[in-house]
Scaffold this motif. Structure first.
Motif, short mmCIF file in Angstrom:
data_model
loop_
_atom_site.label_atom_id
_atom_site.label_comp_id
_atom_site.label_asym_id
_atom_site.label_seq_id
_atom_site.Cartn_x
_atom_site.Cartn_y
_atom_site.Cartn_z
N VAL A 46 0.85 -1.20 0.00
CA VAL A 46 0.00 0.00 0.00
C VAL A 46 0.88 1.24 0.00
N ALA A 47 1.89 1.24 0.86
CA ALA A 47 2.82 2.36 0.89
C ALA A 47 3.59 2.46 -0.42
N ALA A 48 3.98 1.32 -0.98
CA ALA A 48 4.75 1.31 -2.22
C ALA A 48 3.97 1.93 -3.37
N ALA A 49 2.66 1.68 -3.42
CA ALA A 49 1.84 2.26 -4.48
C ALA A 49 1.78 3.79 -4.35
N ALA A 50 1.69 4.27 -3.13
CA ALA A 50 1.65 5.72 -2.92
C ALA A 50 3.01 6.35 -3.20
N VAL A 51 4.08 5.64 -2.88
CA VAL A 51 5.43 6.10 -3.23
C VAL A 51 5.56 6.21 -4.74
N ALA A 52 5.06 5.20 -5.45
CA ALA A 52 5.14 5.19 -6.91
C ALA A 52 4.43 6.39 -7.52
N ALA A 53 3.30 6.77 -6.95
CA ALA A 53 2.55 7.91 -7.46
C ALA A 53 3.36 9.21 -7.34
N ALA A 54 3.99 9.40 -6.20
CA ALA A 54 4.80 10.61 -6.00
C ALA A 54 6.05 10.59 -6.86
N VAL A 55 6.67 9.42 -6.98
CA VAL A 55 7.88 9.29 -7.79
C VAL A 55 7.59 9.56 -9.27
N ALA A 56 6.48 9.01 -9.77
CA ALA A 56 6.11 9.23 -11.17
C ALA A 56 5.88 10.71 -11.44
N GLU A 57 5.26 11.40 -10.50
CA GLU A 57 5.01 12.83 -10.66
C GLU A 57 6.31 13.62 -10.59
N ALA A 58 7.13 13.35 -9.56
CA ALA A 58 8.36 14.11 -9.39
C ALA A 58 9.34 13.88 -10.53
N SER A 59 9.28 12.71 -11.16
CA SER A 59 10.18 12.40 -12.27
C SER A 59 9.92 13.29 -13.49
N THR A 60 8.76 13.92 -13.55
CA THR A 60 8.44 14.79 -14.68
C THR A 60 8.93 16.22 -14.47
N TYR A 61 9.43 16.53 -13.28
CA TYR A 61 9.87 17.89 -12.97
C TYR A 61 11.32 18.09 -13.38
N GLU A 62 11.55 18.96 -14.32
CA GLU A 62 12.92 19.21 -14.76
C GLU A 62 13.71 20.06 -13.75
N ASP A 63 12.99 20.74 -12.86
CA ASP A 63 13.65 21.63 -11.91
C ASP A 63 13.75 21.01 -10.52
N ALA A 64 13.64 19.70 -10.42
CA ALA A 64 13.65 19.06 -9.10
C ALA A 64 14.36 17.72 -9.14
N ALA A 65 14.77 17.28 -7.97
CA ALA A 65 15.34 15.94 -7.77
C ALA A 65 14.68 15.34 -6.55
N PHE A 66 14.75 14.02 -6.42
CA PHE A 66 14.09 13.38 -5.29
C PHE A 66 14.90 12.19 -4.81
N THR A 67 14.59 11.76 -3.59
CA THR A 67 15.14 10.53 -3.04
C THR A 67 13.99 9.68 -2.51
N VAL A 68 14.16 8.38 -2.58
CA VAL A 68 13.17 7.44 -2.04
C VAL A 68 13.77 6.77 -0.82
#
Length: 296
Positions: A46-68
């Protein structure tokens, strides 16, 4: 047989304790009576699915980086007066240039609001539900980074599925930064975030390692067998070696690390597509080096 009042009282107390323990575990139909009795391993997807949603969105941002972050065990807690448990959580942290920090929170809120029923809590954070008894929290810290955290609440500490941890290999910049911090033998762990169904492929992954806390706690020593304690001066020197693209909360790649200055640094992409992030907690003194490959 006549029992003394004292023995009758002891017997009643024992009967009450047994009844309480039984009721705490099951209703008459055999199901759990409280949410915490569902193992943490059940909540991990359940947590993994919600993580995936945020990761997919953040991956489209050219002005941002993220960590999981990993699916990690938190503090001990109590399921019932006679049964202990533990809470698990997983966090995605998104970084952008300080001048874009406010819009970053707004973009993530817009993307995650509907699927997770996010509502403001009156304190600057948004709370919602990722699934049965898994709380989702979106907020922006004082350092400008935005976090998306999934919290299981208190669960039985008896599910080995919840504690699986992978080991990974960092990108070249992250490895070099860790070496410059004196972390000669760090333990690199890997966490993955699926890329959702919005057209991205594969899975994002973050490999990270942390230094020892300033207090020298054992947990930090396990994460970094070298036992290195990283100071603000050490982090500042590590950030001055030409790899930094931007930092926060203070603007400028070469900002000094202080409580009021830069506390995290985002690097320029490596040839393998990975992006290094160095963060430092002025309270604990822990430095964390991460290497993330975003969704393709």
């Amino acid at each position: 047989m006549n029992l003394s009042p004292r023995r009758r009282l002891i017997g009643l107390i024992a009967l009450w304790a047994v009844s309480l323990a039984g009721l705490a575990f099951f209703w008459p139909d055999g199901g759990p009576t409280v949410r915490e009795q569902v193992g943490a391993g059940v909540s991990r997807p359940v947590a993994a699915a919600a993580v995936a949603a945020a990761v997919a969105e953040a991956s489209t941002y050219e002005d941002a980086a993220f960590t999981v972050g990993g699916f990690v065990k938190g503090a001990d807690c109590s399921l019932t007066p006679i049964r202990s448990g533990v809470a698990y959580s997983q966090t995605v942290t998104v970084y952008t240039r300080p001048e874009n920090a406010y819009s970053l929170l707004g973009r993530l809120y817009t993307a995650l609001k509907a699927p997770y029923d996010l509502v403001g809590n009156g304190e600057g954070a948004y709370l919602g539900s990722a699934g049965p008894f898994v709380v989702a929290r979106l907020e922006q810290g004082d350092d400008g980074a935005v976090t998306w955290t999934l919290d299981t609440g208190c669960r039985p500490d008896e599910d080995p599925v919840a504690q699986v941890e992978a080991v990974g290999t960092p990108g070249p910049t992250a490895a070099a930064v860790a070496t410059s911090l004196g972390m000669t033998a760090p333990r690199w762990t890997q966490a993955e975030g699926g890329c959702g169904t919005g057209g991205s492929s594969g899975a994002a992954s973050t490999v990270s390692a942390s230094s020892m806390p300033a207090s020298g706690e054992a947990k930090g020593a396990e994460q970094n067998p070298a036992g290195v304690t990283v100071t603000a001066e050490t982090v500042t020197r590590a950030a001055e070696s030409g790899w930094v693209a931007y930092s926060g909360p203070a603007a400028g790649a070469g900002a000094a690390v202080t409580e009021a200055g830069a506390r995290w640094f985002v690097g320029m992409p490596d040839a393998d597509g990975s992006v290094a992030v160095l963060s430092w907690d002025p309270v604990t003194g822990v430095a964390t080096v991460s290497s993330t490959v975003a969704c393709g």
